[in-house]
Every structure is written in structure tokens, then in C-alpha cells.
Design a protein around this motif. Structure first.
Motif: not given
Length: 123
Positions: A12-41
Motif C-alpha cells: 500500500v502507498q503511504a497514507g493508505g489503509s489496510l485491514r488485517l484479520s486473524c482467524a482462530a480455530s478455538a471454539r473458546t476464542f472468547s476466553t483468549y486475550a489477543m494481540g498484534w505484533f510486528r517484526q521488520a527486517p
């Protein structure tokens, strides 16, 4: 066991937007705290945002505050990261993570990780 699969990354160009999704397999998903992390080279993995199991509490890294929004839909077992006003320095592989306990900004607290999705922001 929880399996996490990220999607939505891309170029994407600077100033643009994206939406990331994270699909989980657990039926107990609602009991987990979740986070996003990132790693650059050549850099360490860094905290981006976290959300409580219910979705009622969120926290952000200062570098993304006001630009990124974390959310979740427990009925769909999915977490999201809406990224606006993207900057070249946001370029990284983005990972979602889950924990049964309090996660916060420390990646060592998260037990389960996705494979990552690449986000590239061009100037």
C-alpha cells in the motif's frame, strides 16, 4: 491448542489503509486475550496492540495510537487490525497472538502465534 491464521496484508502507498484479520480455530476464542505484533527486517518483534477476551479493553503502542484500531468478533472467532494513515516505517511482518492469561505488550506472555502476514508501505 489454538491455530491462528492472519490475512489481509499487502502493498500500500503511504497514507493508505489496510485491514488485517486473524482467524482462530478455538471454539473458546472468547476466553483468549489477543494481540498484534510486528517484526521488520533486522529488528526485534515489537508490540502493536492488544485486546481483552471480551473486547472491552484495548491498548496500543505509542507509534500506532490514533492510526490503528484493534477489534474482535467473538461470534466469528476473528480479530482485526484496522490500519490507517500508514507510513513506510509500518512495513513489517504482522503476527497475531493469543493467550489464556493477561497478554499486554510482552510477546513472551502469548502462547499461540500465527504465521504472519507481510505489510509493505511504499513512500
Amino acid at each position: 491448542q489454538v491455530q491462528l491464521v492472519e490475512s489481509g496484508g499487502g502493498l500500500v502507498q503511504a497514507g493508505g489503509s489496510l485491514r488485517l484479520s486473524c482467524a482462530a480455530s478455538a471454539r473458546t476464542f472468547s476466553t483468549y486475550a489477543m494481540g498484534w505484533f510486528r517484526q521488520a527486517p533486522g529488528k526485534e518483534r515489537e508490540f502493536v496492540a492488544t485486546i481483552s477476551a471480551s473486547g472491552g479493553s484495548t491498548n496500543y503502542a505509542d507509534s500506532v495510537k490514533g492510526r490503528f484500531t484493534i477489534s474482535r468478533d467473538n461470534a466469528k472467532n476473528t480479530m482485526y487490525l484496522r490500519m490507517n494513515s500508514l507510513k513506510p516505517e509500518d512495513t513489517a511482518v504482522y503476527y497475531c497472538a493469543a493467550t489464556k492469561y493477561f497478554g499486554g505488550s510482552d510477546y513472551a506472555r502469548y502462547e499461540y502465534w500465527g504465521q504472519g502476514t507481510q505489510v509493505t508501505v511504499s513512500s
